[in-house]
Write a protein that holds these residues in place. Structure first.
Motif, PDB file in Angstrom:
ATOM      1  N   ASN C  96       0.511-164.100-110.393  1.00 39.90           N
ATOM      2  CA  ASN C  96      -0.146-162.851-110.011  1.00 39.90           C
ATOM      3  C   ASN C  96       0.787-161.918-109.255  1.00 39.90           C
ATOM      4  OD1 ASN C  96      -2.619-163.239-111.200  1.00 39.90           O
ATOM      5  ND2 ASN C  96      -3.389-164.447-109.479  1.00 39.90           N
ATOM      6  N   THR C  97       1.468-162.474-108.285  1.00 38.84           N
ATOM      7  CA  THR C  97       2.434-161.660-107.548  1.00 38.84           C
ATOM      8  C   THR C  97       3.431-161.049-108.514  1.00 38.84           C
ATOM      9  OG1 THR C  97       2.290-163.091-105.615  1.00 38.84           O
ATOM     10  CG2 THR C  97       4.244-161.706-105.799  1.00 38.84           C
ATOM     11  N   PHE C  98       3.886-161.880-109.422  1.00 41.80           N
ATOM     12  CA  PHE C  98       4.896-161.446-110.365  1.00 41.80           C
ATOM     13  C   PHE C  98       4.392-160.314-111.261  1.00 41.80           C
ATOM     14  CE2 PHE C  98       7.344-161.869-114.293  1.00 41.80           C
ATOM     15  CZ  PHE C  98       8.620-161.803-113.777  1.00 41.80           C
ATOM     16  N   LEU C  99       3.203-160.490-111.786  1.00 36.31           N
ATOM     17  CA  LEU C  99       2.685-159.472-112.693  1.00 36.31           C
ATOM     18  C   LEU C  99       2.378-158.176-111.963  1.00 36.31           C
ATOM     19  CD1 LEU C  99       0.439-161.538-115.116  1.00 36.31           C
ATOM     20  CD2 LEU C  99       2.709-160.580-115.492  1.00 36.31           C
ATOM     21  N   ASN C 100       2.049-158.295-110.695  1.00 35.71           N
ATOM     22  CA  ASN C 100       1.765-157.083-109.932  1.00 35.71           C
ATOM     23  C   ASN C 100       3.037-156.346-109.525  1.00 35.71           C
ATOM     24  OD1 ASN C 100      -1.009-156.846-109.902  1.00 35.71           O
ATOM     25  ND2 ASN C 100      -1.233-158.409-108.322  1.00 35.71           N
ATOM     26  N   ARG C 101       4.147-157.010-109.734  1.00 35.64           N
ATOM     27  CA  ARG C 101       5.412-156.402-109.358  1.00 35.64           C
ATOM     28  C   ARG C 101       5.570-155.010-109.955  1.00 35.64           C
ATOM     29  NH1 ARG C 101      11.576-156.868-109.991  1.00 35.64           N
ATOM     30  NH2 ARG C 101      10.997-155.612-111.789  1.00 35.64           N
ATOM     31  N   ASN C 102       5.122-154.896-111.186  1.00 41.25           N
ATOM     32  CA  ASN C 102       5.150-153.585-111.840  1.00 41.25           C
ATOM     33  C   ASN C 102       4.559-152.513-110.947  1.00 41.25           C
ATOM     34  OD1 ASN C 102       6.277-154.234-114.199  1.00 41.25           O
ATOM     35  ND2 ASN C 102       4.344-154.636-115.269  1.00 41.25           N
ATOM     36  N   GLN C 103       3.444-152.886-110.390  1.00 40.65           N
ATOM     37  CA  GLN C 103       2.716-151.914-109.591  1.00 40.65           C
ATOM     38  C   GLN C 103       3.498-151.548-108.338  1.00 40.65           C
ATOM     39  OE1 GLN C 103      -1.482-152.739-109.279  1.00 40.65           O
ATOM     40  NE2 GLN C 103      -1.380-154.223-110.931  1.00 40.65           N
ATOM     41  N   TYR C 104       4.145-152.510-107.757  1.00 45.62           N
ATOM     42  CA  TYR C 104       4.977-152.184-106.597  1.00 45.62           C
ATOM     43  C   TYR C 104       6.053-151.201-107.013  1.00 45.62           C
ATOM     44  CZ  TYR C 104       3.023-156.388-104.498  1.00 45.62           C
ATOM     45  OH  TYR C 104       2.179-157.331-104.001  1.00 45.62           O
ATOM     46  N   ASP C 105       6.681-151.510-108.129  1.00 42.10           N
ATOM     47  CA  ASP C 105       7.800-150.689-108.564  1.00 42.10           C
ATOM     48  C   ASP C 105       7.426-149.228-108.713  1.00 42.10           C
ATOM     49  OD1 ASP C 105       9.421-152.797-108.512  1.00 42.10           O
ATOM     50  OD2 ASP C 105       9.565-153.100-110.666  1.00 42.10           O
ATOM     51  N   SER C 106       6.212-148.990-109.169  1.00 45.72           N
ATOM     52  CA  SER C 106       5.819-147.611-109.406  1.00 45.72           C
ATOM     53  C   SER C 106       5.569-146.858-108.103  1.00 45.72           C
ATOM     54  CB  SER C 106       4.562-147.560-110.260  1.00 45.72           C
ATOM     55  OG  SER C 106       4.313-148.806-110.847  1.00 45.72           O
ATOM     56  N   LEU C 107       5.458-147.607-107.022  1.00 48.01           N
ATOM     57  CA  LEU C 107       5.189-146.936-105.755  1.00 48.01           C
ATOM     58  C   LEU C 107       6.433-146.202-105.280  1.00 48.01           C
ATOM     59  CD1 LEU C 107       3.163-149.690-103.963  1.00 48.01           C
ATOM     60  CD2 LEU C 107       2.344-147.590-105.005  1.00 48.01           C
ATOM     61  N   PRO C 108       6.235-145.027-104.769  1.00 48.45           N
ATOM     62  CA  PRO C 108       7.370-144.273-104.265  1.00 48.45           C
ATOM     63  C   PRO C 108       7.833-144.859-102.942  1.00 48.45           C
ATOM     64  CG  PRO C 108       5.323-143.094-103.823  1.00 48.45           C
ATOM     65  CD  PRO C 108       4.954-144.353-104.545  1.00 48.45           C
ATOM     66  N   SER C 109       9.080-145.099-102.850  1.00 50.20           N
ATOM     67  CA  SER C 109       9.597-145.597-101.583  1.00 50.20           C
ATOM     68  C   SER C 109       9.872-144.428-100.664  1.00 50.20           C
ATOM     69  CB  SER C 109      10.895-146.368-101.821  1.00 50.20           C
ATOM     70  OG  SER C 109      10.706-147.728-101.561  1.00 50.20           O
ATOM     71  N   SER C 110       9.526-144.632 -99.408  1.00 48.97           N
ATOM     72  CA  SER C 110       9.713-143.528 -98.472  1.00 48.97           C
ATOM     73  C   SER C 110      11.207-143.268 -98.259  1.00 48.97           C
ATOM     74  CB  SER C 110       9.021-143.838 -97.145  1.00 48.97           C
ATOM     75  OG  SER C 110       9.493-145.081 -96.660  1.00 48.97           O
ATOM     76  N   ASP C 111      11.958-144.331 -98.265  1.00 40.94           N
ATOM     77  CA  ASP C 111      13.398-144.164 -98.015  1.00 40.94           C
ATOM     78  C   ASP C 111      14.196-144.940 -99.071  1.00 40.94           C
ATOM     79  OD1 ASP C 111      15.942-143.925 -97.146  1.00 40.94           O
ATOM     80  OD2 ASP C 111      15.517-144.469 -95.073  1.00 40.94           O
ATOM     81  N   LEU C 112      14.549-144.254-100.136  1.00 37.67           N
ATOM     82  CA  LEU C 112      15.164-144.924-101.267  1.00 37.67           C
ATOM     83  C   LEU C 112      16.531-145.532-100.933  1.00 37.67           C
ATOM     84  CD1 LEU C 112      14.464-145.537-104.186  1.00 37.67           C
ATOM     85  CD2 LEU C 112      15.788-143.555-104.883  1.00 37.67           C
ATOM     86  N   VAL C 113      17.295-144.795-100.143  1.00 43.90           N
ATOM     87  CA  VAL C 113      18.633-145.269 -99.813  1.00 43.90           C
ATOM     88  C   VAL C 113      18.577-146.585 -99.045  1.00 43.90           C
ATOM     89  CG1 VAL C 113      20.746-144.764 -98.540  1.00 43.90           C
ATOM     90  CG2 VAL C 113      19.551-142.923 -99.771  1.00 43.90           C
ATOM     91  N   LYS C 114      17.785-146.549 -98.002  1.00 46.46           N
ATOM     92  CA  LYS C 114      17.634-147.745 -97.186  1.00 46.46           C
ATOM     93  C   LYS C 114      17.142-148.908 -98.044  1.00 46.46           C
ATOM     94  CE  LYS C 114      14.972-149.448 -93.292  1.00 46.46           C
ATOM     95  NZ  LYS C 114      13.665-149.197 -92.660  1.00 46.46           N
TER      96      LYS C 114
END
Lengths: 188, 188, 188, 188
Positions: C96-114
């Motif tokens: 489940n964690t793994f399959l939801n990874r997609n969803q995390y990825d689509s989230l905008p990171s507040s600080d991409l560089v960091k």
DNA sequence: GATGAATGAGCCTTCATTCAT
DNA sequence: CATGAATGAAGGCTCATTCAT
């Protein structure tokens, strides 16, 4: 806070009595109660649950009103008369609630069996009246439900029409009507 | 085209009987009637007007059913018995319509006076029954409305509870109940 | 209390894995963690911040899982194989964690560089693998990112489809797939 | 009017690409499309149906894009290269749609079986490529799904990271990457 | 620090009604 | 006359967030 739940309940009931079911929106209830819409959902699962509770609340009040000042030790006829008049006066003092009673009846109860049990418990003295009358051989040998339908429900019918302004009854009429209801169920 | 109006009316009434008020949308009525939604508004001002008309339609059918096979020349008791049973059978054969009656009643009539006149006209034979009974000195000296409330309305109450499945009546019970209603209004 | 923060984080992650993003409400997180809804806001600015942190948490776990039992002193191919299988097994054990990874990825990171820096730090051993391979002239002369994308990410793709039930792999298939990934990046 | 349906679909897809799923409200779709909220429901049963359709729409476009200019009569390697580059260019030209693809994947399909059939039909040329390669003994003896995962999906992975701005590829890198994907699946 | 009741904007959806064709 | 696509207000309900205790 127990008050807020009660506040919502009362506001809803009042709106129901005033505007009928069609006019009962959660938003209106919230406004009337002076709370936010979402707050209602802290105390009631959904609209249906709220209405179910109102239904019970009203039933409780009706039961209390009808059986007020009725002593199981009083003679049957006295009890009958008291109840009859209690219905009558309740119909007048809580006219709107009373007229909307029909609407409550049409509502589906989530748990019909439990509901009927509650009803029987709440109106115990009414039942007792008819049971006593049957035992004493005063009443016709019919089931309690039928006897109620033939006598006290008639009171309800008259009271409703009275409340709707279809006609008015003098005090003499009232006495005669009570007597007539009584005639319906006693042996002759 | 007069037919279309009637078609809409019947479709609406049928939907009402089946699904209750909550299930009555203009779109559904239109579908059921096989017309466009907008067409309804050629024949009825708005939903309320449509419902009002249904109310009248139902009343008309009820009046017809109750007074079926009733001859003004028949003896009073016969007429009374016939009507009582007519009510009973109507409640069974058109159960849904009957149970929804409550809901019609709670609707505000746009013109109460006119409505009462219509009612009186439609239920002329019912009124006649009580007038005759009063004239012949058979009934208690009460107004027609009160007498109705005490006797025939009791039939309605019982029939409703029966239709709701709260209890069932044997044929003997039925006879006894009619007798009891009769007892309520006659002199003793 | 440091524990409480962790508690909230874990509860949220668990809910996320179980119910997906739609099922993640602050109230549920609070319940699951056994704290009050308001308490969450002592530790996290808002829902977004909480999710961002979960994202990091998951990444940390993934990084740990992938690099488990990997020794920088092991031969390159052994390390590669171990990581490949680690990914595969993680996909299965934490489906489940793994399959939801997609969803995390689509989230905008507040600080991409960091974020990228963190990623590089966490997956140091993965990077090291490719750096070593490049230095030893085993791999095609491409950037580490590209090499990863061509080999280990393929493992992720296969693992996801496997976890989704699109197909299943025999042990032989698995070996062949690892070999194929290896073929993608080595010189021929 | 067929246009309006299309208009809604496009607006919704655009919003989806821009704001992701969390930002997709029926109201926003309506505004974007310049129609009333209720209008959407003339064309789509509910939000889920709308999204399902978008999903199909996107899939259709992706399939078309990937297989553009691919002739089944072309040599295998040519076809492979064309598709690989088609994916790459699609990822760039429809960046948002592409990056949100993950999100589509996580959506539950109402009819998974039918969905997979459609997918197979849409990507027929992709399948054909691998089938031909297997028949000609060029590819490793693995299932079509696995071969796809090892080669073209790698293209997707790289393209995503590229689109996300994680790194950039020179033309030489691109060629090398294609060659590497090819190496993954051919016999050596 | 912690609580959890309260908020109210926003969500999806329905439906009476209108009006260009 | 009839149509039915379009409207948009209103409905029930959820939930991130706040704040008095």
């Amino acid at each position: 806070m127990k008050e807020k739940r009660q506040l919502i309940l009362e506001s809803a009931e009042q709106l129901l009595a005033t505007d009928g079911f069609r006019g009962l929106s959660m938003q209106k209830v919230a406004n009337q109660a002076g709370v936010a819409a979402g707050t209602i959902y802290r105390y009631f699962d959904d609209k249906e649950a709220l209405i179910e509770e109102i239904k019970l609340n009203v039933m409780r009040r009706v039961a209390f009103a009808i059986q007020e000042n009725v002593q199981d030790s009083d003679p049957i006829k006295v009890r009958f008369r008291t109840m009859w008049l209690n219905i009558w006066h309740f119909a007048i003092s809580e006219k709107n609630t009373f007229l909307n009673r029909n609407q409550y009846d049409s509502l589906p109860s989530s748990d019909l069996v439990k509901f009927k049990e509650l009803e029987e418990e709440m109106f115990a003295q009414v039942n007792q009246l008819f049971i006593d009358g049957l035992e004493q051989g005063v009443f016709k040998p019919l089931s309690v439900e039928i006897l109620t339908g033939l006598s006290l429900e008639a009171s309800v019918c008259l009271a409703r029409k009275h409340a709707q302004g279809f006609f008015t009854l003098t005090n003499d009429d009232l006495d005669a009507a009570i007597e007539a209801s009584w005639d319906a169920i006693i042996k002759h």
